[in-house]
Design a protein around this motif. Structure first.
Motif, PDB file in Angstrom:
ATOM      1  N   HIS A   1       0.838  -1.222   0.000  1.00 19.57           N
ATOM      2  CA  HIS A   1       0.000   0.000   0.000  1.00 19.57           C
ATOM      3  C   HIS A   1       0.864   1.262   0.000  1.00 19.57           C
ATOM      4  CE1 HIS A   1      -2.943   2.985   1.285  1.00 19.57           C
ATOM      5  NE2 HIS A   1      -2.232   3.220   2.377  1.00 19.57           N
ATOM      6  N   GLN A   2       1.862   1.264   0.888  1.00 19.18           N
ATOM      7  CA  GLN A   2       2.694   2.470   1.002  1.00 19.18           C
ATOM      8  C   GLN A   2       3.458   2.742  -0.291  1.00 19.18           C
ATOM      9  OE1 GLN A   2       3.771   3.259   5.462  1.00 19.18           O
ATOM     10  NE2 GLN A   2       4.634   1.311   4.876  1.00 19.18           N
ATOM     11  N   GLN A   3       3.914   1.675  -0.956  1.00 21.53           N
ATOM     12  CA  GLN A   3       4.632   1.848  -2.227  1.00 21.53           C
ATOM     13  C   GLN A   3       3.698   2.414  -3.304  1.00 21.53           C
ATOM     14  OE1 GLN A   3       7.747   1.624  -2.549  1.00 21.53           O
ATOM     15  NE2 GLN A   3       8.394   0.442  -0.770  1.00 21.53           N
ATOM     16  N   ASN A   4       2.452   1.905  -3.329  1.00 19.62           N
ATOM     17  CA  ASN A   4       1.485   2.405  -4.322  1.00 19.62           C
ATOM     18  C   ASN A   4       1.114   3.858  -4.055  1.00 19.62           C
ATOM     19  OD1 ASN A   4       1.290   0.155  -5.907  1.00 19.62           O
ATOM     20  ND2 ASN A   4      -0.370  -0.755  -4.713  1.00 19.62           N
ATOM     21  N   VAL A   5       0.919   4.183  -2.770  1.00 23.95           N
ATOM     22  CA  VAL A   5       0.606   5.570  -2.405  1.00 23.95           C
ATOM     23  C   VAL A   5       1.780   6.461  -2.811  1.00 23.95           C
ATOM     24  CG1 VAL A   5       0.209   7.147  -0.474  1.00 23.95           C
ATOM     25  CG2 VAL A   5      -0.933   4.934  -0.520  1.00 23.95           C
ATOM     26  N   ASN A   6       2.976   5.948  -2.591  1.00 26.57           N
ATOM     27  CA  ASN A   6       4.180   6.693  -2.960  1.00 26.57           C
ATOM     28  C   ASN A   6       4.176   7.033  -4.456  1.00 26.57           C
ATOM     29  OD1 ASN A   6       7.186   5.899  -4.184  1.00 26.57           O
ATOM     30  ND2 ASN A   6       7.192   7.483  -2.634  1.00 26.57           N
TER      31      ASN A   6
ATOM     32  N   ILE B   1       9.496  10.540   0.530  1.00 28.35           N
ATOM     33  CA  ILE B   1       9.878   9.859   1.776  1.00 28.35           C
ATOM     34  C   ILE B   1       8.660   9.660   2.690  1.00 28.35           C
ATOM     35  CG2 ILE B   1      11.349   9.962   3.827  1.00 28.35           C
ATOM     36  CD1 ILE B   1      13.285  11.699   2.163  1.00 28.35           C
ATOM     37  N   ALA B   2       7.866  10.734   2.846  1.00 29.50           N
ATOM     38  CA  ALA B   2       6.726  10.655   3.768  1.00 29.50           C
ATOM     39  C   ALA B   2       5.708   9.615   3.303  1.00 29.50           C
ATOM     40  CB  ALA B   2       6.061  12.025   3.896  1.00 29.50           C
ATOM     41  N   SER B   3       5.504   9.491   1.986  1.00 25.60           N
ATOM     42  CA  SER B   3       4.481   8.544   1.520  1.00 25.60           C
ATOM     43  C   SER B   3       4.917   7.103   1.761  1.00 25.60           C
ATOM     44  CB  SER B   3       4.165   8.783   0.045  1.00 25.60           C
ATOM     45  OG  SER B   3       5.335   8.682  -0.729  1.00 25.60           O
ATOM     46  N   ILE B   4       6.213   6.836   1.653  1.00 23.24           N
ATOM     47  CA  ILE B   4       6.684   5.470   1.929  1.00 23.24           C
ATOM     48  C   ILE B   4       6.503   5.132   3.419  1.00 23.24           C
ATOM     49  CG2 ILE B   4       8.732   3.984   1.984  1.00 23.24           C
ATOM     50  CD1 ILE B   4       9.733   5.330  -0.477  1.00 23.24           C
ATOM     51  N   LEU B   5       6.664   6.171   4.248  1.00 22.04           N
ATOM     52  CA  LEU B   5       6.642   5.932   5.703  1.00 22.04           C
ATOM     53  C   LEU B   5       5.318   6.288   6.371  1.00 22.04           C
ATOM     54  CD1 LEU B   5      10.131   7.462   6.602  1.00 22.04           C
ATOM     55  CD2 LEU B   5       9.512   5.043   6.674  1.00 22.04           C
ATOM     56  N   HIS B   6       4.300   6.688   5.601  1.00 25.36           N
ATOM     57  CA  HIS B   6       3.170   7.377   6.232  1.00 25.36           C
ATOM     58  C   HIS B   6       2.436   6.531   7.278  1.00 25.36           C
ATOM     59  CE1 HIS B   6       0.892   5.436   2.918  1.00 25.36           C
ATOM     60  NE2 HIS B   6      -0.154   5.531   3.706  1.00 25.36           N
ATOM     61  N   ASP B   7       2.428   5.207   7.139  1.00 25.45           N
ATOM     62  CA  ASP B   7       1.712   4.377   8.122  1.00 25.45           C
ATOM     63  C   ASP B   7       2.648   3.696   9.124  1.00 25.45           C
ATOM     64  OD1 ASP B   7      -0.873   4.942   7.452  1.00 25.45           O
ATOM     65  OD2 ASP B   7      -1.073   3.302   6.008  1.00 25.45           O
ATOM     66  N   ILE B   8       3.871   4.253   9.257  1.00 28.41           N
ATOM     67  CA  ILE B   8       4.867   3.661  10.160  1.00 28.41           C
ATOM     68  C   ILE B   8       4.320   3.533  11.593  1.00 28.41           C
ATOM     69  CG2 ILE B   8       5.974   5.895  10.720  1.00 28.41           C
ATOM     70  CD1 ILE B   8       8.015   2.843  10.105  1.00 28.41           C
ATOM     71  N   GLY B   9       3.417   4.455  11.977  1.00 29.42           N
ATOM     72  CA  GLY B   9       2.853   4.452  13.340  1.00 29.42           C
ATOM     73  C   GLY B   9       2.017   3.214  13.627  1.00 29.42           C
TER      74      GLY B   9
ATOM     75  N   VAL C   1       3.632  13.141   7.958  1.00 23.73           N
ATOM     76  CA  VAL C   1       3.057  11.864   8.400  1.00 23.73           C
ATOM     77  C   VAL C   1       1.966  12.132   9.451  1.00 23.73           C
ATOM     78  CG1 VAL C   1       3.578   9.750   9.696  1.00 23.73           C
ATOM     79  CG2 VAL C   1       5.070  10.466   7.814  1.00 23.73           C
ATOM     80  N   HIS C   2       2.245  13.082  10.346  1.00 22.68           N
ATOM     81  CA  HIS C   2       1.275  13.460  11.379  1.00 22.68           C
ATOM     82  C   HIS C   2      -0.043  13.944  10.749  1.00 22.68           C
ATOM     83  CE1 HIS C   2       1.048  15.482  15.644  1.00 22.68           C
ATOM     84  NE2 HIS C   2       0.147  14.534  15.469  1.00 22.68           N
ATOM     85  N   GLN C   3       0.063  14.606   9.606  1.00 17.25           N
ATOM     86  CA  GLN C   3      -1.113  15.261   8.986  1.00 17.25           C
ATOM     87  C   GLN C   3      -1.811  14.413   7.923  1.00 17.25           C
ATOM     88  OE1 GLN C   3       0.036  19.038   7.355  1.00 17.25           O
ATOM     89  NE2 GLN C   3       0.841  19.831   9.283  1.00 17.25           N
ATOM     90  N   HIS C   4      -1.359  13.197   7.675  1.00 15.96           N
ATOM     91  CA  HIS C   4      -1.846  12.537   6.452  1.00 15.96           C
ATOM     92  C   HIS C   4      -3.305  12.080   6.496  1.00 15.96           C
ATOM     93  CE1 HIS C   4      -0.759   8.562   8.279  1.00 15.96           C
ATOM     94  NE2 HIS C   4      -1.598   8.057   7.401  1.00 15.96           N
TER      95      HIS C   4
ATOM     96  N   ILE D   1       0.890  21.072   1.927  1.00 16.70           N
ATOM     97  CA  ILE D   1       0.513  20.571   0.597  1.00 16.70           C
ATOM     98  C   ILE D   1       0.923  19.099   0.443  1.00 16.70           C
ATOM     99  CG2 ILE D   1       2.629  21.515  -0.481  1.00 16.70           C
ATOM    100  CD1 ILE D   1      -0.757  21.048  -2.236  1.00 16.70           C
ATOM    101  N   GLU D   2       2.065  18.740   1.040  1.00 17.37           N
ATOM    102  CA  GLU D   2       2.526  17.345   0.962  1.00 17.37           C
ATOM    103  C   GLU D   2       1.492  16.410   1.592  1.00 17.37           C
ATOM    104  OE1 GLU D   2       4.306  19.912   2.116  1.00 17.37           O
ATOM    105  OE2 GLU D   2       6.455  19.710   1.704  1.00 17.37           O
TER     106      GLU D   2
END
Ligand SMILES: [Fe+2]
Length: 348
Positions: free
Chosen positions: A181-186, A208-216, A263-266, A286-287
């Protein structure tokens, strides 16, 4: 031992000057040339420290020789003393100066003046040679350091990519249903950023943020992540904490880009209905606006254990219906254009 080259078509002059130099500068190496052409060959071969050059010569005169020497990068630094005729006009000297001659001496040559001129020219050349050597050494050092830094940077980048991929693998290992999922979102988020012509740093942040966005999600219990049915309210409230957890994990990494904040705002929405902080409009980066649209489109189009993919039309309807309400209008337009025009989500 300084090397002095005398160029004069008159053999008697050559013999006289040669004799004067040998007696008054015995520690120098004197050579002579009978024509400009031969002189230039000797200069290129022997690289003398100073050149005594007669102006009036047949075929190639002193001005022409001077011009050739001063336009050749390898030998242009060698000082030239032009020998002018006694009746020579100031125009001759002006021409010589323009062509790069360093000093002049008139015929008949005064021995003392000649030696004085040569000594000054040699001293200047020595200082310039020293400076040039220092400059070359410095340039070599700078080149060496730059290369070293570039290699270190490349190594760090490889290490950095490795760490990011490991973090992604950790999340995906615990949440197999969203693996990829993260790769596709990226892919989609970076394509939207490029479609909007955003500057390089912003695209890099999104990457970078899209690859890591669900790290939490590392902190979310596996039972919730892999639950095949709908989540209870309590479970959903727990899941909604993953942007904050992601922020906490990433905030101390010095990315020099606002990765933790994005990542906090996604999951924020522009009308303030998102989470965790209910941010609105311009308070959202915007990111994060791009990441939010890419995230929702990818999620709707993906297969889940409890449902099949809802397809591209449902995904695009969701963002178009909420264009300017939940999602940034420009981001939605760019996303629709990309998804309609590309096969960005085609699975292998
Ligand atoms: Fe998320």
């Amino acid at each position: 031992m300084p090397k002095i080259l005398v160029i004069d078509d008159n053999i008697d002059n050559l013999i006289t000057v040669n004799a004067v130099l040998k007696s008054l500068m015995p520690n120098s190496k004197i050579s002579t040339s009978i024509s400009g052409k031969e002189g230039i060959e000797k200069i290129r071969r022997d690289e003398p420290d100073v050149i005594l050059l007669d102006i009036q010569m047949p075929e190639m005169d002193g001005f022409e020789v001077c011009k050739i020497i001063k336009s050749d990068e390898k030998i242009r630094h060698i000082p030239i003393i032009l020998i002018t005729a006694s009746q020579s006009s100031s125009q001759d000297r002006a021409n010589g100066l323009k062509l790069g001659a360093d000093a002049f001496i008139s015929k008949p040559i005064d021995e003392v003046e000649l030696i004085a001129q040569i000594k000054v020219a040699l001293r200047i050349k020595k200082s310039e040679d020293l400076l040039r050597n220092e400059k070359n050494i410095l340039e070599d050092k700078v080149r060496e350091k730059t290369e070293h830094l570039r290699k270190s940077y490349d190594k760090l980048m490889v290490l950095f990519d490795g760490i990011i991929n490991t973090l992604v693998a950790v999340v995906e290992a615990r949440d197999p249903y969203t693996a990829g999922h993260q790769q596709n979102v990226n892919k989609l988020a970076v394509a939207i950023a490029n479609e909007l012509n955003l500057e390089g740093k912003v695209v890099e942040s999104i990457h970078i943020a899209s690859i890591l966005h669900d790290i939490g999600k590392i902190y979310i219990p596996t039972e919730i992540l892999s639950k095949p049915g709908m989540l209870t309210d309590i479970e959903f409230e727990m899941l909604k904490k993953h942007p904050e957890f992601g922020y906490e994990i990433l905030k101390n990494i010095n990315f020099e880009l606002p990765i933790a904040e994005i990542v906090h705002q996604h999951h924020e929405k522009i009308d303030g209905s998102g989470y965790p902080r209910k941010l609105k409009g311009d308070d959202i980066y915007i990111e994060a606006k791009i990441l939010s649209v890419a995230d929702v489109v990818e999620a709707i189009m993906s297969h889940r254990p409890y449902r099949a993919s809802l397809g591209v039309n449902v995904a695009l309807n969701e963002i178009v219906e909420n264009r300017g309400i939940l999602y940034d209008a420009k981001v939605v337009d760019a996303c629709v254009k990309i998804v309609r025009g590309n096969n960005i989500f085609e699975k292998k």
